[in-house]
Enzyme design. Structure first.
Site, PDB file in Angstrom:
ATOM      1  N   LYS A  92     -46.308  -5.980  25.393  1.00  0.00           N
ATOM      2  CA  LYS A  92     -45.092  -5.601  24.678  1.00  0.00           C
ATOM      3  C   LYS A  92     -44.649  -4.171  25.007  1.00  0.00           C
ATOM      4  O   LYS A  92     -43.440  -3.901  25.080  1.00  0.00           O
ATOM      5  CB  LYS A  92     -45.302  -5.767  23.173  1.00  0.00           C
ATOM      6  CG  LYS A  92     -45.363  -7.225  22.719  1.00  0.00           C
ATOM      7  CD  LYS A  92     -44.122  -8.005  23.153  1.00  0.00           C
ATOM      8  CE  LYS A  92     -43.977  -9.329  22.442  1.00  0.00           C
ATOM      9  NZ  LYS A  92     -42.789 -10.082  22.906  1.00  0.00           N
ATOM     10  N   TYR A 150     -51.676  -8.276  23.838  1.00  0.00           N
ATOM     11  CA  TYR A 150     -50.308  -8.380  23.318  1.00  0.00           C
ATOM     12  C   TYR A 150     -49.623  -7.009  23.329  1.00  0.00           C
ATOM     13  O   TYR A 150     -48.462  -6.879  23.735  1.00  0.00           O
ATOM     14  CB  TYR A 150     -50.382  -8.942  21.903  1.00  0.00           C
ATOM     15  CG  TYR A 150     -49.065  -9.187  21.213  1.00  0.00           C
ATOM     16  CD1 TYR A 150     -48.235 -10.233  21.594  1.00  0.00           C
ATOM     17  CD2 TYR A 150     -48.664  -8.392  20.142  1.00  0.00           C
ATOM     18  CE1 TYR A 150     -47.038 -10.481  20.938  1.00  0.00           C
ATOM     19  CE2 TYR A 150     -47.473  -8.626  19.476  1.00  0.00           C
ATOM     20  CZ  TYR A 150     -46.664  -9.675  19.880  1.00  0.00           C
ATOM     21  OH  TYR A 150     -45.485  -9.910  19.230  1.00  0.00           O
TER      22      TYR A 150
END
Length: 306
Positions: A171, A167
């Site tokens: 991001k 993640y």
């Protein structure tokens, strides 16, 4: 004569708009005059399954309030589906003006136990998905010499967090993607910005709550409703933000922060060049006090938002 709404006449695609932050942005965009493509595959927070109901419910909410919206059930990780989102906007509403890349999933695992499949799945939805939808819209933005992208990044990537290597990589990659889009497309009047949202959602709902401190942190985040993110997103999509591009913002409840971006903070020059020994004896000690500590998002954003 009533004041024109901020997104009057704009056509906006919002991905992952069936629930949470995307839902809040889609509804507020419509309230401010936009015609909205509500995209949502309708999967779980892990990306499994599909359900058309969430997107359809958002479309109904917008229509019941007098707005215009259609549903799209495509998968942002699929380039053809991303292209269809843009074509749906153009065929139903005549143009495409704004993109909100919000769709996402989580597969949280401590790094040394993370599988390639768990890494790839999160990268595919967040980073590749943001590329796919943005790339599909880019030729139309270039042709019409206008357009605005808003992408969702996270302090898990900008700062750090436990158990989120996939993640965080996605991001932080989105922040780089947004900056690159801003640079490449500024000549065409196209803008690209990032929002890092603090809000209670299905994804945030996976935060551990095993200790009193963790439960207290979650209780505070639960007060930050997804709808709190929408005002900044609508502003960044609008012509009112015409001079803002390549930036990263954080929203925490009623607080908006402009984030710094990497720039040199210390430097040393050796006219004779460097050896490993002189790096160790001179450079290392000189920069020690300026090294960025190993912190998590919660360590940096340690104050209670208003």
């Amino acid at each position: 004569m009533s004041e024109e709404k901020m997104l009057q006449g704009k056509v906006v695609v919002v991905t992952g708009a069936g629930r949470g932050i995307g839902r809040g942005i889609a509804i507020m965009a419509a309230e401010h005059g936009a015609k909205v493509v509500v995209n949502d595959l309708g999967g779980t927070e892990q990306g499994d399954g599909a359900d058309q109901i969430p997107a359809m419910e958002v479309v109904k909410t917008i229509a019941d309030a007098g707005g215009e919206a259609i549903a799209n059930f495509g998968n942002v990780a699929n380039a053809d589906d991303a292209g269809q989102m843009i074509e749906d906007a153009r065929s139903n509403f005549g143009s495409i003006d704004c993109i909100v890349n919000n769709a996402g999933i989580l597969r949280d695992v401590i790094f040394h136990k993370m599988s390639e499949a768990e890494f790839d799945a999160v990268i595919a939805v967040h980073l590749k998905g943001s590329f796919n939808v943005s790339r599909a819209a880019a030729p139309y933005f270039r042709e019409q010499q206008s357009g605005s992208f808003v992408h969702m990044t996270s302090t898990s990537g900008l700062i750090g967090n436990f158990g989120q290597a996939n993640y965080a990589a996605a991001k932080l990659g989105i922040a780089g993607l947004s900056r690159s889009i801003a640079l490449d497309m500024s000549r065409f009047g196209v803008r690209s910005n990032c929002i890092s949202p603090f809000a209670w959602s299905r994804l945030i709902g996976t935060i551990p709550q095993g200790t009193d401190a963790e439960r207290e942190r979650v209780a505070k985040i639960q007060q930050m409703t997804p709808e709190k993110i929408a005002p900044l997103a609508v502003y960044l999509l609008a012509n009112a933000a015409a001079d803002i591009t390549g930036q990263i913002f954080v929203v925490r409840n009623n607080e908006i922060c402009l984030m710094s971006q990497p720039r040199p903070i210390r430097n040393l020059q050796a006219s004779e060049g460097w050896t490993p020994e002189t790096v160790a004896s001179r450079f290392g000690p000189a920069v020690k006090s300026s090294l960025v500590p190993l912190e998590r998002s919660g360590d940096v954003f340690c104050w209670d938002p208003v």
